[in-house]
Motif scaffolding. Sequence first.
Motif, PDB file in Angstrom:
ATOM      1  N   PHE A 102      -1.918   5.395   2.093  1.00 13.06           N
ATOM      2  CA  PHE A 102      -2.894   4.453   2.626  1.00 13.06           C
ATOM      3  C   PHE A 102      -2.295   3.477   3.640  1.00 13.06           C
ATOM      4  CE2 PHE A 102      -4.498   5.593  -1.638  1.00 13.06           C
ATOM      5  CZ  PHE A 102      -5.739   6.105  -1.289  1.00 13.06           C
ATOM      6  N   PRO A 149      -5.943   1.870   5.096  1.00 16.20           N
ATOM      7  CA  PRO A 149      -6.251   1.330   3.768  1.00 16.20           C
ATOM      8  C   PRO A 149      -7.754   1.265   3.534  1.00 16.20           C
ATOM      9  CG  PRO A 149      -5.542  -0.418   5.258  1.00 16.20           C
ATOM     10  CD  PRO A 149      -5.322   0.877   5.975  1.00 16.20           C
ATOM     11  N   LEU A 202       0.825  -1.202   0.000  1.00 15.26           N
ATOM     12  CA  LEU A 202       0.000   0.000   0.000  1.00 15.26           C
ATOM     13  C   LEU A 202       0.869   1.266   0.000  1.00 15.26           C
ATOM     14  CD1 LEU A 202      -2.585  -1.300   2.580  1.00 15.26           C
ATOM     15  CD2 LEU A 202      -3.122  -0.655   0.217  1.00 15.26           C
TER      16      LEU A 202
END
Length: 221
Positions: free
Chosen positions: A118, A122, A114
Amino acid sequence: MTKRPRLSMALLAMVVLPNFLCVCNAIESPQYSVVHSESDFEIRLYRETSWMSAPVKDISFEKATRNGFHRLFQYIQGANLNFSRIAMTAPVLTSIVPGAGPLHSSAYFVRFYLPTKFQTTPPTPLPELSLEPYTWEGHYVAVRKFSGFARDTNIVQEAEKLATSLSRSPWANSTSEESSYAYSIAQYSSPFRIIGRVNEVWVDVNPSGLGGYKYSEIATS
């Protein structure tokens, strides 16, 4: 009416791929420090990172990777509760748990790193994608690079070469017993790239097995 000439696939690749590959080279990757380096492998210390993980059960590494990445790609294209589009990162990581299923099939976890934006929050994937967030705690990894395509026919040999190199090094007895994966395959290149592809075999290692051996940080990525 005059028809426009069609670009051949080869010409289209020459026009599009250089720009695409420039973007790939600039995308985010997890940060690490190199703590030991030899001619055919290195030991990296990775920070704690967040990934999105696609569990897959299959006999084939290639099929499992395609299946998992297809679901992850939908996720980053907006198939999440926030409808967020997420930038592509590298590598796409396939972790292998051997002998986890019937008929000698394996369990695989295909993982997407990610981006920094994020890492702490996330977006939640849509339920039908069967994805799950995964936090990879800070850990040491033995890494061997190899070129070409990562296939069912070559990943085991590459993992065995890494194991042989480790057995001849100060890290011989440092394979991590805490890891539930035999090894992972990290793929950095676009599937459309033919030449200059970059792949790696990753194996978790534990520095406590080094005994009196002293290592020092020699590079940072």
